[in-house]
Design an enzyme around this catalytic site. Structure first.
Site, PDB file in Angstrom:
ATOM      1  N   HIS A   1     104.828 -75.700   0.097  1.00 47.55           N
ATOM      2  CA  HIS A   1     105.964 -75.536   1.009  1.00 47.55           C
ATOM      3  C   HIS A   1     105.859 -74.216   1.777  1.00 47.55           C
ATOM      4  O   HIS A   1     106.745 -73.361   1.681  1.00 47.55           O
ATOM      5  CB  HIS A   1     107.269 -75.577   0.201  1.00 47.55           C
TER       6      HIS A   1
ATOM      7  N   GLY B   1     109.561 -78.433   8.430  1.00 41.83           N
ATOM      8  CA  GLY B   1     108.405 -79.184   8.907  1.00 41.83           C
ATOM      9  C   GLY B   1     107.360 -79.496   7.857  1.00 41.83           C
ATOM     10  O   GLY B   1     106.361 -80.163   8.153  1.00 41.83           O
TER      11      GLY B   1
END
Length: 500
Positions: free
Chosen positions: A326, A331
């Site tokens: 992450h 996104g």
């Protein structure tokens, strides 16, 4: 080496190491136990229980259970690395000195020096055939890289910075044997070029909207266009180039949330319940761990491009490892799924210029997608020591980097194989068939009535949605057509549906 009493407590190999050494890692996907009966295998959900008769009992000591694990079990890299970091290095040194050419002692030595990062007081191995760090009969492995010091073949998918493993399960073997890429190429080769061109445009749009839908978002037309452009450019992306990944993130998110670097703050994945109470589903790696994890991810990615590795498994490992790190605020999920397309295209699995709408296939199986994600996040929940701050931010108190570096990615490879198969047979196959049918039906309508294109297209769409008939509710939309003309059009469309 000294002889200890046989351990009849029940656990063997990696499960024993995890328990006896108090390792703060998830349990192995394949657990070995002693059993007063014949050798057999049982399954418990996603976990495998390997039962061994009393004759397999070993001494109650670390080396004996390491030997059992390396001889009989698929390697759980998280347990193996944690064990190597927990035991006295003299244990490995003593084992290697007593068995300098032993395959299991040299593999243990390799794992120690590779993942602990400390050279043991041992001379380079002088004898013994080269042996794989991972057993290729039990794992998906990378191509040969020799470690001369240990006389071990480094066939790991990654390196010290990030190294998932994929077990060669019976299910995964069956999936790889299907050779779905061959089915996709056959469909493309058989399609009319004009039909294929129209299908490609639809599939790119479908993949884009589905990828946003998985995140619970309905994108604007501009965001759809930008993501379609990113998908079309995916084969040319260099995911190991940090600047390229940062630029990709900026291109697909709202400009206000575009990043200029990896994240430097703690984040989590969760949801708000009842409008006020936030529930945490997954605590992401600490910000100080992200740069090292992404460096490890780049090494992992390069190794996954090895032709020896199944392309779908490679896409699964690369994409899921990315989303677990992450590295951005926003996104990550869309990039995770775009990476699937990049790997499949780069490895020559997807036909040139074609995107297999994997996100659409995932949308049809959200429960399965959530289950494999939870298969990773769930075991971590009790191992990550986190708390809320007064500002409702999450803070992680313990060292957690290795939990994200070393994990079993088998379930992700199996799941992605399933979704790719569904995308080829359902989305690609059915879309090509539908466009061919639509063209036949439209040609039939035009042969009967000289209608404006937009009205002819709408008429065909409405009829195809209703088993080849124009419903009574939609009949007023075409008041200019006589009852005879409508009947003739319906018959023509039904004929097209029947392949006539």
């Amino acid at each position: 080496m000294r002889t200890a009493a046989k351990d009849t407590s029940g656990l063997l190999g990696q499960a024993w190491l995890r328990q006896q050494l108090g390792l703060a890692v998830p349990p192995p996907a394949s657990e070995a136990r002693l059993f007063a009966g014949a050798r057999r295998t049982e399954t418990d959900g996603d976990r495998t229980i390997e039962l061994y008769p009393p004759g397999y009992a070993v001494e109650s000591e670390v080396v004996a259970h390491l030997r059992f694990a390396l001889r009989h079990e698929p390697t759980d890299i998280g347990i193996m690395v944690a064990a190597m970091k927990a035991i006295d290095p003299a244990v490995i040194e003593g084992w290697v000195l007593s068995e300098p050419s032993g395959a299991f002692s040299r593999r243990a030595w390799f794992f120690y020096e590779t993942f602990v990062g400390r050279m043991l007081d041992l001379p380079d191995a002088a004898g013994g055939n080269y042996v794989g760090a991972l057993d290729p009969g039990r794992h998906i492995v990378a191509g040969r890289r020799n470690s001369r010091r240990h006389r071990v073949v480094d066939n790991l998918l990654g390196g010290r910075g990030l190294c998932p493993v994929v077990r060669r399960t019976a299910r995964l073997k069956r999936q790889m044997d299907l050779a779905v890429d061959g089915e996709a190429r056959a469909l493309v080769a058989a399609a009319d070029p004009a039909v294929l061109a129209r299908a490609l445009g639809y599939l790119y749009a479908k993949e884009t909207r589905s990828s946003f839908a998985i995140e619970g978002e309905t994108p604007s037309a501009g965001r759809v266009e930008r993501f379609v452009a990113a998908l079309r450019a995916a084969p040319r992306l260099d995911p190991t180039d940090k600047a390229a990944m940062v630029a990709l993130q900026a291109a697909i998110v709202d400009p206000r949330y575009a990043a200029d670097d990896w994240r430097d703050f703690q984040t989590f994945v969760g949801e708000t319940m009842g409008g006020h109470r936030e529930v945490v589903h997954y605590v992401c790696p600490r910000p100080e761990d992200v740069p090292g994890l992404m460096e490890g991810w780049a090494t992992l990615f390069d190794r996954l491009m090895d032709p020896a590795i199944d392309p779908v498994a490679a896409a699964a490992v690369a994409s899921f490892a990315f989303v677990f790190i992450h590295p951005f605020e926003d996104g990550n999920g869309r990039i995770h799924r775009l990476l699937i397309h990049h790997v499949l295209a780069r490895r020559g699995y997807s036909p040139d210029g074609l995107v297999l709408p994997v996100s659409a296939a995932i949308m049809r199986d959200r429960r399965g997608y959530d289950r494999v994600l939870e298969g990773f996040s769930g075991p971590l929940s009790g191992l990550v020591d986190w708390r809320w701050t007064g500002d409702r931010e999450v803070v992680v108190a313990n060292a957690t980097g290795d939990l994200y570096r070393y994990f079993d990615a088998t379930a992700f490879a199996e799941y992605l194989h399933e979704r790719v198969l569904d995308a080829v047979r359902r989305d690609l196959g059915e879309e090509l068939d539908f466009i061919a049918l639509f063209d036949r039906a439209l040609a039939s309508v035009r042969s009967l009535v000289d209608m404006p294109d937009r009205r002819a297209v709408l008429l065909v769409q409405l009829c195809l949605q209703n088993d080849g008939r124009l419903s009574a509710a939609k009949r007023p939309l075409f008041a200019e057509l006589s009852a005879g003309e409508v009947s003739a059009i319906e018959a023509a469309i039904q004929g097209a549906m029947a392949g006539r």
